[in-house]
Scaffold this motif. Sequence first.
Motif, PDB file in Angstrom:
ATOM      1  N   ASN A  47     -54.213   6.627   1.139  1.00 26.24           N
ATOM      2  CA  ASN A  47     -55.145   7.145   0.143  1.00 26.24           C
ATOM      3  C   ASN A  47     -56.578   6.718   0.424  1.00 26.24           C
ATOM      4  O   ASN A  47     -57.241   6.135  -0.406  1.00 26.24           O
ATOM      5  CB  ASN A  47     -54.723   6.705  -1.263  1.00 26.24           C
ATOM      6  N   ARG A  48     -57.036   7.072   1.590  1.00 25.19           N
ATOM      7  CA  ARG A  48     -58.412   6.749   1.964  1.00 25.19           C
ATOM      8  C   ARG A  48     -59.347   7.820   1.432  1.00 25.19           C
ATOM      9  O   ARG A  48     -59.070   9.016   1.562  1.00 25.19           O
ATOM     10  CB  ARG A  48     -58.546   6.675   3.487  1.00 25.19           C
ATOM     11  N   PRO A  49     -60.460   7.401   0.850  1.00 30.87           N
ATOM     12  CA  PRO A  49     -61.415   8.391   0.324  1.00 30.87           C
ATOM     13  C   PRO A  49     -62.035   9.209   1.462  1.00 30.87           C
ATOM     14  O   PRO A  49     -62.236   8.703   2.568  1.00 30.87           O
ATOM     15  CB  PRO A  49     -62.488   7.545  -0.362  1.00 30.87           C
ATOM     16  N   ASN A  50     -62.367  10.470   1.176  1.00 28.70           N
ATOM     17  CA  ASN A  50     -63.017  11.292   2.192  1.00 28.70           C
ATOM     18  C   ASN A  50     -64.485  10.885   2.326  1.00 28.70           C
ATOM     19  O   ASN A  50     -64.995  10.056   1.573  1.00 28.70           O
ATOM     20  CB  ASN A  50     -62.860  12.786   1.885  1.00 28.70           C
ATOM     21  N   THR A  53     -66.719  11.248  -0.825  1.00 29.93           N
ATOM     22  CA  THR A  53     -66.404  10.235  -1.834  1.00 29.93           C
ATOM     23  C   THR A  53     -66.953   8.872  -1.414  1.00 29.93           C
ATOM     24  O   THR A  53     -67.502   8.137  -2.240  1.00 29.93           O
ATOM     25  CB  THR A  53     -64.881  10.155  -2.054  1.00 29.93           C
ATOM     26  N   LEU A  54     -66.812   8.533  -0.135  1.00 30.61           N
ATOM     27  CA  LEU A  54     -67.355   7.260   0.357  1.00 30.61           C
ATOM     28  C   LEU A  54     -68.867   7.195   0.170  1.00 30.61           C
ATOM     29  O   LEU A  54     -69.412   6.156  -0.209  1.00 30.61           O
ATOM     30  CB  LEU A  54     -66.992   7.058   1.829  1.00 30.61           C
ATOM     31  N   MET A  57     -69.560   6.602  -3.487  1.00 27.98           N
ATOM     32  CA  MET A  57     -69.248   5.216  -3.834  1.00 27.98           C
ATOM     33  C   MET A  57     -70.359   4.271  -3.357  1.00 27.98           C
ATOM     34  O   MET A  57     -70.777   3.367  -4.076  1.00 27.98           O
ATOM     35  CB  MET A  57     -67.902   4.805  -3.217  1.00 27.98           C
TER      36      MET A  57
END
Length: 81
Positions: A47-50, A53-54, A57
């Motif tokens: 479940n790594r953010p794309n 999204t990174l 964040m």
Amino acid sequence: MSTVVVRKQTAFRLSVDLVEKLKEAAIKNNRSLNNYVESLLIDIVYNRPNKLTLQAMEEAEKSENLEVLSAKDLETTINSL
């Protein structure tokens, strides 16, 4: 139709304190220690953010370009939905 998940038994050396914290967390989540640790690892690995999204964040952590909304703004937004 059910899917069979093949598992491999593995051993890790972890600090006693960490194992105790994991056991406590597993109990609070009504899970076995094995199931709890496996779910944490699955979350981290799969479940790594794309990229977008990174970036969001990172922007939020820097507190740059953040909007300040009042309760009235929130109410207006909710009512418009």
